[in-house]
Design an enzyme around this catalytic site. Structure first.
Site, PDB file in Angstrom:
ATOM      1  N   LYS A  10       0.425  -1.251   0.028  1.00 41.45           N
ATOM      2  CA  LYS A  10       0.157  -0.136   0.692  1.00 41.45           C
ATOM      3  C   LYS A  10       1.245   0.990  -0.170  1.00 41.45           C
ATOM      4  O   LYS A  10       1.903   1.424   0.429  1.00 41.45           O
ATOM      5  CB  LYS A  10      -0.816  -0.046   0.894  1.00 41.45           C
ATOM      6  CG  LYS A  10      -1.502  -1.220   1.224  1.00 41.45           C
ATOM      7  CD  LYS A  10      -3.139  -0.892   2.638  1.00 41.45           C
ATOM      8  CE  LYS A  10      -3.526  -2.265   2.748  1.00 41.45           C
ATOM      9  NZ  LYS A  10      -4.645  -2.675   3.440  1.00 41.45           N
ATOM     10  N   TYR A  50     -12.717  -3.561  -2.717  1.00 40.97           N
ATOM     11  CA  TYR A  50     -13.166  -3.534  -0.969  1.00 40.97           C
ATOM     12  C   TYR A  50     -14.780  -2.898  -0.861  1.00 40.97           C
ATOM     13  O   TYR A  50     -15.183  -2.430  -0.065  1.00 40.97           O
ATOM     14  CB  TYR A  50     -12.344  -1.841  -0.784  1.00 40.97           C
ATOM     15  CG  TYR A  50     -11.143  -1.667  -0.720  1.00 40.97           C
ATOM     16  CD1 TYR A  50     -10.643  -3.315   0.990  1.00 40.97           C
ATOM     17  CD2 TYR A  50     -10.300  -1.230  -0.285  1.00 40.97           C
ATOM     18  CE1 TYR A  50      -9.189  -3.392   0.924  1.00 40.97           C
ATOM     19  CE2 TYR A  50      -8.484  -1.579  -1.063  1.00 40.97           C
ATOM     20  CZ  TYR A  50      -8.328  -2.428   0.521  1.00 40.97           C
ATOM     21  OH  TYR A  50      -6.934  -3.347   0.667  1.00 40.97           O
ATOM     22  N   PHE A  58     -15.875   4.514   6.850  1.00 42.29           N
ATOM     23  CA  PHE A  58     -13.945   4.618   6.441  1.00 42.29           C
ATOM     24  C   PHE A  58     -13.744   4.630   5.222  1.00 42.29           C
ATOM     25  O   PHE A  58     -12.163   4.950   3.901  1.00 42.29           O
ATOM     26  CB  PHE A  58     -13.343   3.892   6.974  1.00 42.29           C
ATOM     27  CG  PHE A  58     -13.654   2.800   7.352  1.00 42.29           C
ATOM     28  CD1 PHE A  58     -13.204   2.180   6.024  1.00 42.29           C
ATOM     29  CD2 PHE A  58     -13.933   1.759   8.244  1.00 42.29           C
ATOM     30  CE1 PHE A  58     -13.377   0.504   5.731  1.00 42.29           C
ATOM     31  CE2 PHE A  58     -14.635   0.642   8.096  1.00 42.29           C
ATOM     32  CZ  PHE A  58     -14.039   0.224   6.951  1.00 42.29           C
ATOM     33  N   ARG A  86      -0.914 -14.513   5.020  1.00 47.74           N
ATOM     34  CA  ARG A  86      -1.943 -13.930   6.244  1.00 47.74           C
ATOM     35  C   ARG A  86      -0.852 -14.136   6.906  1.00 47.74           C
ATOM     36  O   ARG A  86      -1.054 -13.103   7.692  1.00 47.74           O
ATOM     37  CB  ARG A  86      -2.444 -14.413   6.004  1.00 47.74           C
ATOM     38  CG  ARG A  86      -3.947 -14.642   4.795  1.00 47.74           C
ATOM     39  CD  ARG A  86      -5.186 -12.527   4.433  1.00 47.74           C
ATOM     40  NE  ARG A  86      -5.031 -12.565   5.891  1.00 47.74           N
ATOM     41  CZ  ARG A  86      -6.861 -11.636   6.023  1.00 47.74           C
ATOM     42  NH1 ARG A  86      -6.190 -10.332   4.785  1.00 47.74           N
ATOM     43  NH2 ARG A  86      -7.319 -11.704   6.333  1.00 47.74           N
ATOM     44  N   THR A  92      -5.748  -7.087  11.165  1.00 49.97           N
ATOM     45  CA  THR A  92      -5.702  -5.937  10.349  1.00 49.97           C
ATOM     46  C   THR A  92      -5.060  -4.565  11.199  1.00 49.97           C
ATOM     47  O   THR A  92      -4.631  -4.045  10.320  1.00 49.97           O
ATOM     48  CB  THR A  92      -7.604  -5.780   9.824  1.00 49.97           C
ATOM     49  OG1 THR A  92      -8.112  -6.905   9.403  1.00 49.97           O
ATOM     50  CG2 THR A  92      -7.210  -4.382   9.525  1.00 49.97           C
ATOM     51  N   ARG A 103       2.693  -5.981   9.201  1.00 50.28           N
ATOM     52  CA  ARG A 103       2.040  -5.330  10.380  1.00 50.28           C
ATOM     53  C   ARG A 103       2.371  -5.175  12.208  1.00 50.28           C
ATOM     54  O   ARG A 103       1.821  -3.814  12.138  1.00 50.28           O
ATOM     55  CB  ARG A 103       0.366  -5.329  10.300  1.00 50.28           C
ATOM     56  CG  ARG A 103       0.198  -5.099   8.876  1.00 50.28           C
ATOM     57  CD  ARG A 103      -1.568  -5.987   8.721  1.00 50.28           C
ATOM     58  NE  ARG A 103      -2.121  -6.000   7.538  1.00 50.28           N
ATOM     59  CZ  ARG A 103      -3.379  -5.752   6.857  1.00 50.28           C
ATOM     60  NH1 ARG A 103      -3.684  -7.320   7.693  1.00 50.28           N
ATOM     61  NH2 ARG A 103      -4.224  -5.760   5.862  1.00 50.28           N
ATOM     62  N   ASN A 113      -1.374   0.147   7.715  1.00 51.23           N
ATOM     63  CA  ASN A 113      -1.622  -0.908   7.382  1.00 51.23           C
ATOM     64  C   ASN A 113      -0.641  -1.497   6.297  1.00 51.23           C
ATOM     65  O   ASN A 113      -0.602  -2.921   6.340  1.00 51.23           O
ATOM     66  CB  ASN A 113      -2.488  -2.372   8.276  1.00 51.23           C
ATOM     67  CG  ASN A 113      -3.715  -2.348   7.119  1.00 51.23           C
ATOM     68  OD1 ASN A 113      -3.670  -2.195   5.765  1.00 51.23           O
ATOM     69  ND2 ASN A 113      -4.708  -2.822   7.299  1.00 51.23           N
ATOM     70  N   HIS A 116      -2.442  -4.983   1.631  1.00 52.40           N
ATOM     71  CA  HIS A 116      -3.463  -6.119   1.675  1.00 52.40           C
ATOM     72  C   HIS A 116      -2.808  -7.953   1.249  1.00 52.40           C
ATOM     73  O   HIS A 116      -1.802  -7.702   0.208  1.00 52.40           O
ATOM     74  CB  HIS A 116      -4.215  -5.881   0.315  1.00 52.40           C
ATOM     75  CG  HIS A 116      -4.851  -6.739  -0.516  1.00 52.40           C
ATOM     76  ND1 HIS A 116      -5.941  -6.694   0.288  1.00 52.40           N
ATOM     77  CD2 HIS A 116      -5.185  -7.651  -0.919  1.00 52.40           C
ATOM     78  CE1 HIS A 116      -6.710  -8.085  -0.217  1.00 52.40           C
ATOM     79  NE2 HIS A 116      -5.806  -8.467  -0.826  1.00 52.40           N
ATOM     80  N   GLU A 127      -8.493 -12.320  -7.224  1.00 47.39           N
ATOM     81  CA  GLU A 127      -8.020 -10.700  -7.227  1.00 47.39           C
ATOM     82  C   GLU A 127      -6.551 -10.337  -8.107  1.00 47.39           C
ATOM     83  O   GLU A 127      -6.432  -9.752  -8.674  1.00 47.39           O
ATOM     84  CB  GLU A 127      -8.124 -10.808  -5.891  1.00 47.39           C
ATOM     85  CG  GLU A 127      -7.940 -10.909  -4.712  1.00 47.39           C
ATOM     86  CD  GLU A 127      -8.149 -10.019  -3.195  1.00 47.39           C
ATOM     87  OE1 GLU A 127      -7.238 -10.354  -2.559  1.00 47.39           O
ATOM     88  OE2 GLU A 127      -9.209  -9.795  -2.331  1.00 47.39           O
TER      89      GLU A 127
HETATM   90  P1  IDP Z   1      -7.648  -7.427   6.079  1.00 50.51           P
HETATM   91  O1  IDP Z   1      -6.759  -6.320   5.088  1.00 50.51           O
HETATM   92  O2  IDP Z   1      -7.018  -7.087   7.227  1.00 50.51           O
HETATM   93  O3  IDP Z   1      -8.206  -8.499   4.780  1.00 50.51           O
HETATM   94  P2  IDP Z   1      -9.871  -6.220   6.243  1.00 50.51           P
HETATM   95  O4  IDP Z   1     -11.471  -6.378   6.761  1.00 50.51           O
HETATM   96  O5  IDP Z   1     -10.727  -7.245   4.473  1.00 50.51           O
HETATM   97  O6  IDP Z   1      -8.587  -6.035   6.454  1.00 50.51           O
HETATM   98  O7  IDP Z   1      -9.942  -4.882   4.963  1.00 50.51           O
HETATM   99  C1  IDP Z   1      -9.093  -4.172   4.190  1.00 50.51           C
HETATM  100  C2  IDP Z   1      -8.764  -2.735   4.441  1.00 50.51           C
HETATM  101  O8  IDP Z   1      -9.572  -2.069   4.954  1.00 50.51           O
HETATM  102  C3  IDP Z   1      -7.984  -2.936   5.839  1.00 50.51           C
HETATM  103  O9  IDP Z   1      -6.580  -3.786   5.564  1.00 50.51           O
HETATM  104  C4  IDP Z   1      -7.669  -1.720   6.283  1.00 50.51           C
HETATM  105  O10 IDP Z   1      -6.860  -0.876   5.055  1.00 50.51           O
HETATM  106  C5  IDP Z   1      -9.280  -1.104   5.749  1.00 50.51           C
HETATM  107  N1  IDP Z   1      -9.709  -0.940   7.541  1.00 50.51           N
HETATM  108  C6  IDP Z   1     -10.514  -2.066   7.555  1.00 50.51           C
HETATM  109  N2  IDP Z   1     -11.248  -1.808   8.678  1.00 50.51           N
HETATM  110  C7  IDP Z   1     -11.082  -0.649   9.288  1.00 50.51           C
HETATM  111  C8  IDP Z   1     -12.083   0.945   9.705  1.00 50.51           C
HETATM  112  O11 IDP Z   1     -12.135   0.171  11.146  1.00 50.51           O
HETATM  113  N3  IDP Z   1     -11.124   1.933  10.145  1.00 50.51           N
HETATM  114  C9  IDP Z   1     -10.177   2.076   8.266  1.00 50.51           C
HETATM  115  N4  IDP Z   1      -9.845   1.440   7.727  1.00 50.51           N
HETATM  116  C10 IDP Z   1     -10.227   0.098   8.372  1.00 50.51           C
HETATM  117 MG    MG Z   2      -9.275  -7.935   3.443  1.00 45.51          MG
END
Ligand code: IDP
Ligand code: MG
Length: 153
Positions: A10, A50, A58, A86, A92, A103, A113, A116, A127
């Site tokens: 990212k 997403y 957000f 993963r 996350t 992370r 973070n 992805h 993907e």
């Molecule tokens: P992941 O990246 O660990 O798979 P996901 O739930 O798929 O997590 O969320 C995708 C991305 O969306 C996260 O990596 C993060 O950048 C963003 N994200 C997820 N939840 C939040 C939140 O509560 N606040 C702000 N950004 C979020």
């Molecule tokens: Mg995800």
């Protein structure tokens, strides 16, 4: 057996100079890089990628963050690559991610973070197709072995 997964480095990782460190961790683990490119994600692709977050408070910031600066997309390959990647990436929220994960070692944020990574084999297949054309993915291991054994000695 030859499982592939999608990784996106990212914009925060690139801005902080962590792209090489991140790629290196996957390489050192033994995963093979079979595709890699720097690109800008379109807003349309962000909405698709997403889709599980579109409509959440957000989401506008997430879309802006992911589309306003370049990312590096990678496909890596190896046994159980989806789960292995993963675990290397960590959970996350960077503040809760296990130390030792990417992370966990380098992020203090939920949104910024660094990475992805696909969360299932089915999503990995979708993907990978979202970011790479078939001819942008390589199968060079056999060719390399031929090269090694066709030595100049
Ligand atoms: P992941 O990246 O660990 O798979 P996901 O739930 O798929 O997590 O969320 C995708 C991305 O969306 C996260 O990596 C993060 O950048 C963003 N994200 C997820 N939840 C939040 C939140 O509560 N606040 C702000 N950004 C979020
Ligand atoms: Mg995800």
């Amino acid at each position: 057996m030859r499982e592939r997964t999608l990784i996106l480095i990212k914009p925060d990782a690139i801005n902080r100079g962590l792209a090489g460190e991140i790629i290196s961790r996957f390489e050192k683990k033994g995963l093979k890089i079979v595709g890699m490119k720097m690109m800008k994600m379109s807003e349309e692709k962000a909405r698709e990628h997403y889709s599980h977050h579109v409509g959440k408070p957000f989401y506008p910031d997430l879309e802006k963050f992911m589309t306003s600066m370049p990312i590096i997309a990678l496909v890596v390959e190896g046994r159980n690559a989806v789960d292995v990647v993963r675990r290397i990436v960590g959970s996350t929220n960077g503040r809760e991610a296990e130390p030792g994960s990417i992370r966990g070692d380098y992020s203090m944020s939920v949104s910024k973070n660094l990475i992805h990574a696909s969360d299932s084999k089915e999503n990995a297949e979708k993907e990978i197709k979202r970011f790479f054309k078939e001819d942008e993915l390589f199968d060079y291991r056999l060719a390399y072995e031929d090269f090694l054994y066709a030595s100049d000695e």
